[in-house]
Structure formats: C-alpha cells, structure tokens
Enzyme design. Sequence first.
Site, mmCIF file in Angstrom:
data_model
loop_
_atom_site.group_PDB
_atom_site.id
_atom_site.type_symbol
_atom_site.label_atom_id
_atom_site.label_comp_id
_atom_site.label_asym_id
_atom_site.label_seq_id
_atom_site.Cartn_x
_atom_site.Cartn_y
_atom_site.Cartn_z
ATOM 1 N N ARG A 61 27.944 44.708 32.035
ATOM 2 C CA ARG A 61 29.459 45.309 30.917
ATOM 3 C C ARG A 61 29.478 46.715 30.924
ATOM 4 N NH1 ARG A 61 30.509 43.773 26.613
ATOM 5 N NH2 ARG A 61 28.805 41.962 26.389
ATOM 6 N N TYR A 114 55.860 47.426 38.282
ATOM 7 C CA TYR A 114 55.510 46.167 38.681
ATOM 8 C C TYR A 114 55.758 45.782 37.357
ATOM 9 C CZ TYR A 114 51.832 42.889 40.358
ATOM 10 O OH TYR A 114 51.037 42.137 40.652
ATOM 11 N N ASP A 187 50.493 55.312 37.314
ATOM 12 C CA ASP A 187 50.519 54.346 38.255
ATOM 13 C C ASP A 187 51.290 54.457 39.723
ATOM 14 O OD1 ASP A 187 50.034 52.002 39.721
ATOM 15 O OD2 ASP A 187 50.939 49.996 38.432
ATOM 16 N N LYS A 212 44.945 47.569 46.564
ATOM 17 C CA LYS A 212 46.290 47.513 47.472
ATOM 18 C C LYS A 212 45.752 48.255 48.641
ATOM 19 C CE LYS A 212 48.902 44.723 44.297
ATOM 20 N NZ LYS A 212 49.409 45.445 43.553
HETATM 21 C C1 LIG Z 1 49.781 45.021 42.188
HETATM 22 C C2 LIG Z 1 50.007 46.101 41.537
HETATM 23 C C3 LIG Z 1 49.510 46.305 40.020
HETATM 24 C C4 LIG Z 1 48.339 45.074 39.555
HETATM 25 O O1 LIG Z 1 47.650 44.916 40.364
HETATM 26 P P1 LIG Z 1 46.515 43.868 40.176
HETATM 27 O O2 LIG Z 1 44.872 44.172 41.410
HETATM 28 O O3 LIG Z 1 46.831 42.452 41.092
HETATM 29 O O4 LIG Z 1 46.258 43.385 38.841
HETATM 30 C C5 LIG Z 1 50.195 46.897 39.264
HETATM 31 N N1 LIG Z 1 50.878 47.927 39.470
HETATM 32 C C6 LIG Z 1 51.582 47.789 40.668
HETATM 33 C C7 LIG Z 1 52.157 49.054 41.081
HETATM 34 C C8 LIG Z 1 51.151 46.967 41.739
HETATM 35 O O5 LIG Z 1 51.343 47.169 42.575
#
Ligand SMILES: *Cc1c(COP(=O)(O)O)cnc(C)c1O
Length: 398
Positions: A61, A114, A187, A212
């Site tokens: 952790r 998101y 982000d 992603k």
């Molecule tokens: C999918 C996504 C998230 C969240 O990510 P997870 O891995 O599903 O927790 C945050 N921001 C954007 C732009 C995303 O496409």
Amino acid sequence: MKFNTDVLHAEQLHARLTGSYKPQAMAHVSPIYQTSTYVLEDFDTAVYLNQHVDEGFVYTRFGNPSCDELEKKIAHLEHAEAALSLASGLGAISTAVMSVVKAGDHVVFGDVIYGCSYALFAKVLTNLGVTYTRVDTTKVEEVEKAIQPNTSLVYVETPANPTLKISDIAAIAQAVHKHPNITMIVDSTFASPYLQNPLDLGADMVVHSATKYLSGHGTVTAGVIAGSKARIDHCRMPYLQCFGAVLDPFAAWQLMQGMKTLGVRMERHCENAMKVARHLEKHPKVNRVYYPGLESHPTHEIAKKQMHNGFGGMMSVDIKGGMDAVRTVMNNVKVFSLATSLGNVDSLIQHSPSMSHFDMTPEERHAAEIFDGQVRLSIGIEDADDLIADLDQALALV
Ligand SMILES: *Cc1c(COP(=O)(O)O)cnc(C)c1O
C-alpha cells in the site's frame, strides 16, 4: 528443515544462508512483484524504512516495485518529477483532489467533465463543506470570474468528455497562478501523454484514467497522477495511505505492456478518427460531428496549438432523429461494440446522455450540449474503411 518449512522457505533460506540473495535471471520483461510485503534486512532498516517509505519497499500500500516502475515511466512521459499509480482513474482524481482541498474551500471546474468526476464534487465534497462553481473552461475569462478568495482548486478536463471541447491549459494556468494558493489539475485522459503534456503548459498536476489509452486493450482498470515530487509525496502520504486505492502489481505490469505501443496506437487512432469524422460530417443522417481535428470544431485552434501529434480517437456525433435513431444505430453496428469506456484498440460506441452522463439533470446536459441524439465513438485501430462502412450500414436503417 522439514517439509512444511522447506516448501515455504527453501529458496530464500538457501540464499540467505549462502549469502547469494540475487535475482535468478536478468529478465528482459520486468517480473511482477506480486507481493503484499517485503523482507526487511534487519531491525534498524525496518524502523528506518517504515518512517521513510519513499526510500524502499515496506508494504505494497506504500509502494511496490512493479508500480514504482510504472510510476517512473509515467513521470518520464509527462515530464514530471514524480508520479503515482492508483486502482482507477477516479482513484487518481479523488486522491489528487483530496490532497488539495479542505473544508471551507471553493473549487472551479468545467461544465462538461466525466460524469463521476462531477459526482465527486457535487455529491461527495459538498458534504465535506467544499463549494464549487461550474464554468465553460474553454473561456479563460469565465474561469477568472469564478475565482473566489477561498478557491483552492481549478480542475480542467481537456479534451472534455463527451463533446471534445478543448480548454487552453497555458492560458488558464497563467490566470490561475496569479493566485498563489490555487492548484490546477488537468484530466488529460482523452489525449494521453502522446498528444498533450499539461505540466509543460503550466498545470500543477495531471491525472489520467489509465484504463483508457495508456492501457489500450481494455484489460486493466487503473489511474495515475503526475506532478512535482512534493505534490506526489503528499498524495501518497497520507491520502493514498488512508484511502487505499492502490494499484495491483499485476495490473501495473499489464499496463506497462500496453503502454509500449501507446505511440503507434495513438497515431492510428488519430488517423482513423479524422477519416471517420470527415465522412460523418458530410453524412445526410448526421446533424453535427464533435471532433477537435475538424475545422468546424469551435475550439479547433486551441487544439492545434496545444495537442501535438494529432487530435485523438474520440468524437461525438449528433444523429438526426434523436433517441430512436440512436437506438437503431447502436443496435445495428457490427464492428463497433456497444460498451462504455474508451481508448481500446477496438472501436466502441456509447450513448453519453443515458450512460456516462446520466448523473446530470436534463437542463445541465442541454447547457453542456449533451443531446439525446448524441452517440460517442471511441475509434479503434481497425481499418478505417470497415469502420465507415459499419456506421453507414447502421445509419442507413434510420
Ligand atoms: C474513464 C474516465 C475517468 C474515470 O476513470 P476510471 O478508470 O473509470 O476510474 C476519468 N476521466 C475521464 C476523462 C475518463 O474518460
């Protein structure tokens, strides 16, 4: 040793007794450190490392060699001093955000982000006494106007999900940093480090859903944060330590295998998306295509300035005929999979208003241009002609 001791310890005991505790081989691909804890050399080392967890491995952790290797790669790709890996994109976002805001603070973020990031601010942080203002972050003056004396965070998602609006990171950073107490987090999931480096443009921290493009194959749920060593250390201790959204070492290893092809994948994603966007823009059954690479996109000029190597593989498409037309298209595509998520090597289709953004009220969605007739496409690395033919045959049924 007898059997039950031997079967558990033979290897390590032999190595320790002979003083040859070395790796068996110099593996070409790093091994997976699938371990929750670490053997510490002696009492004094144990005491020291427990108090200096960034200098060695004590407990997974607090750090793990597979995650550490991944973090060094991410830091390198984002031109950052340090990075942190977490169990999901939201794990990264919530940890980064919580490391900045406290009760009584105010946060500014975009009107199109998101859905679950929005929920973090609107449903969780409001309960902890954090207020917020949503603005169109493509307009720097709106961000500036929203700043209050207690603002501690400006949170920008660009390209934004799902309308692909592009916010000018450098311009916002310049405005925000007139206020020394405000942190700017970006982000950058839709761009990946191949297309955009927010820290170079003045952001303080960058977050990704590594689920992603970074992973690229739809096999891993993961998130990362990159920034200065001081900020990342602060995210790790106490926030990751206490919230515990730790990435599993196997997931870290899988993610690193995926990342090896990030550049070549992104090139094909961008090339295919441009072809699909240009085709759909002229399609009689389509009202509008939201793709930052198109000259018709309202923030195309910012995209050109800020994104290197291309405009990504994501787009939204307004189909004439609203929800019924959407249903027909989504039920009849053959190459695209009806699935949420994005950034996989194969193409995906989803309906943002009822899937990723169902948390917003209809009025909020409308203001953010998330219309009922809108599908979001994650363009994969298949042959572009097959993707276009698939969409054409489904649209023909509308
Ligand atoms: C999918 C996504 C998230 C969240 O990510 P997870 O891995 O599903 O927790 C945050 N921001 C954007 C732009 C995303 O496409």
